[in-house]
Design an enzyme around this catalytic site. Sequence first.
Site, short mmCIF file in Angstrom:
data_model
loop_
_atom_site.label_atom_id
_atom_site.label_comp_id
_atom_site.label_asym_id
_atom_site.label_seq_id
_atom_site.Cartn_x
_atom_site.Cartn_y
_atom_site.Cartn_z
CE1 TYR A 1 0.06 9.02 -2.50
CE2 TYR A 1 -1.39 7.71 -3.90
CZ TYR A 1 -0.68 7.86 -2.72
OH TYR A 1 -0.71 6.85 -1.79
NE ARG B 1 -3.97 1.78 2.31
CZ ARG B 1 -5.07 1.74 3.04
NH1 ARG B 1 -5.21 0.81 3.97
NH2 ARG B 1 -6.04 2.60 2.84
CG HIS C 1 3.19 5.43 -5.99
ND1 HIS C 1 2.59 6.15 -4.98
CD2 HIS C 1 2.17 4.87 -6.70
CE1 HIS C 1 1.28 6.01 -5.08
NE2 HIS C 1 0.98 5.26 -6.12
CG HIS D 1 -1.34 8.73 -9.80
ND1 HIS D 1 -0.12 8.83 -9.21
CD2 HIS D 1 -2.03 7.81 -9.09
CE1 HIS D 1 -0.08 8.01 -8.15
NE2 HIS D 1 -1.23 7.38 -8.07
CD GLU E 1 -2.99 4.45 -7.03
OE1 GLU E 1 -3.25 5.38 -7.79
OE2 GLU E 1 -2.22 4.57 -6.06
#
Lengths: 342, 342
Positions: free
Chosen positions: A194, A71, A178, A223, A284
Amino acid sequence: MIIDCHGHYTTAPKALEALRNRQIAGIKDPAQAPKVAELKISDDELRESIEANQLRLMRERGCDLTIFSPRASFMAHHIGDFAISSAWASICNELCHRVSKLFPDNFIGAAMLPQSPGVDPKTCIPELDRCIRDYGFVAINLNPDPSGGHWTSPPLTDRCWYPIYEKMVEWDIPAMVHVSTSCNACFHTTGAHYINADTTAVMQFIQGDLFKDFPSLRFVVPHGGGAAPYHWGRYRGLAQELKKPLLTEQLLKNVFFDTCVYHQPGVDLLTKVIPVDNILFASEMIGAVRGIDPETGFNYDDAKRYIEASTQLSADEKHAIYEGNARRVYPRLDAALKAQRR
Amino acid sequence: MIIDCHGHYTTAPKALEALRNRQIAGIKDPAQAPKVAELKISDDELRESIEANQLRLMRERGCDLTIFSPRASFMAHHIGDFAISSAWASICNELCHRVSKLFPDNFIGAAMLPQSPGVDPKTCIPELDRCIRDYGFVAINLNPDPSGGHWTSPPLTDRCWYPIYEKMVEWDIPAMVHVSTSCNACFHTTGAHYINADTTAVMQFIQGDLFKDFPSLRFVVPHGGGAAPYHWGRYRGLAQELKKPLLTEQLLKNVFFDTCVYHQPGVDLLTKVIPVDNILFASEMIGAVRGIDPETGFNYDDAKRYIEASTQLSADEKHAIYEGNARRVYPRLDAALKAQRR
């Protein structure tokens, strides 16, 4: 075959969080620090956490395989020191490894690294090696800001990161850029930090000359590449101002964007602006945006629907986004699939 | 009529930069500190700097009026203390005022504020008042990160900013959210810091309840709203997770995006995703991206071309983006134009 290159184990059994909380408490009060061996999570618990969640949704939505990492928001590299991050990364990576062994057709691992603010990134190499060598992981997640929103590390083009890059080249693995939880009140973790990190990384790669030193190095910027595709004209223009080659040369031989853009116009822009070879399918899921979009009646993060609904992409292009590009960017994934005769 | 709501005085005579350099040197060595009265820039020099640059391009491209503020990257609020920022803001605002007096048909001012890291934002009010009252400025630029990339101030929804907002309501002026130079090596100023700040501000507004306290407060988020329109599904979904109203309620009654997106697909996404009433024409010319796009043969920042070429926008919608919305969001601009019988 549909490969989701961006999944995190967001649904791990609660015992994991309990252990982490005791680990954090142990920073101030060593008497509370748990032993790693105290974490007891059975295979049945792992199975249940996956079958009821990620795997259920993968089946419902039609996704075959997820590249699965711990995570992201729980990496929290800013907490404690290297020893804390090291123990935590080891635990989290092992759980992802166990999931990949329980569901070898559906999950394959990507490692979090035991990064810690101000600590030399090369300290992460033993865990990296272990995950690739012993666990068969096919990638790493690299946090450009282990401080959690204070951005105290040098840019990703700085030489301090090179030991990681040398290992990436040696193992022939990509890194997903990330970040983790923001502990800066200015930045909402998934709504600002993010996305900003993605945008920031792209611009660092444009500014620097990293890929001259590592021509085969590969990064996945998740993303949907942050703001970069939306502002592609700006980035092309800035590269020009900086006397850099065209972005197709300077950036896109080494940098790939995932499809975690949760609405049709965003995905359409991504696939219009960025060459198909640089786009990797990802959702995601189960992640930051779990709800149902009232405008469509489907989950925001049901990313496959946007690719399917694209009128811009040919069947071959969709195949590249779903599978072909991932096999190219993650050669160890391709090898693992071939070993499974897939 | 075409109003560009986002222009900075990036072409001020070199004497300005020389004075600033001496001011900065004077922080360490007061003997070098200049007196403000030493800055001698004649009207002819101002005229020349504008006529050869912004005004020439406005005429070539067909723009009538620019809302004109001091050069954003030179605000550099992180340099020195409040006294330094105060003297610098006063000088820069006065130059924009003089430009607006020399070219009353083409320029109207927006103020930079004398922000300084860690200093109460209410200290900016005298300069704000002066610019609106004495100079006829119609807006302010508000820097959410006066530290220059370290993000040490509270979010824009924090009560420390409220004295500024009370003044904005009192004068009925909007603020453009605009950071300045990044002194954090991670963030390229115009390629990362600017865009990140826009994205960050949007998410702060979504998270907070600022517009419950100030229902008439208005912000323009420049550079096409950062990453927000591209990730509009994510932001709608995050608002939903946070149990906020729809973004049309939570955000878009008070927040507007400019068109500084330097390629056609980006502008098309903006105008598709964001209601037309929330889009204001702008080019940020002459700014970060000055080159000619080899794909079009025109300047990247010739933003009007993208609006003109849009097949999604009706003539009425283009008019709203070019003029109507600006008159509504900047009522003092509308009043000034009406006083000119425009």
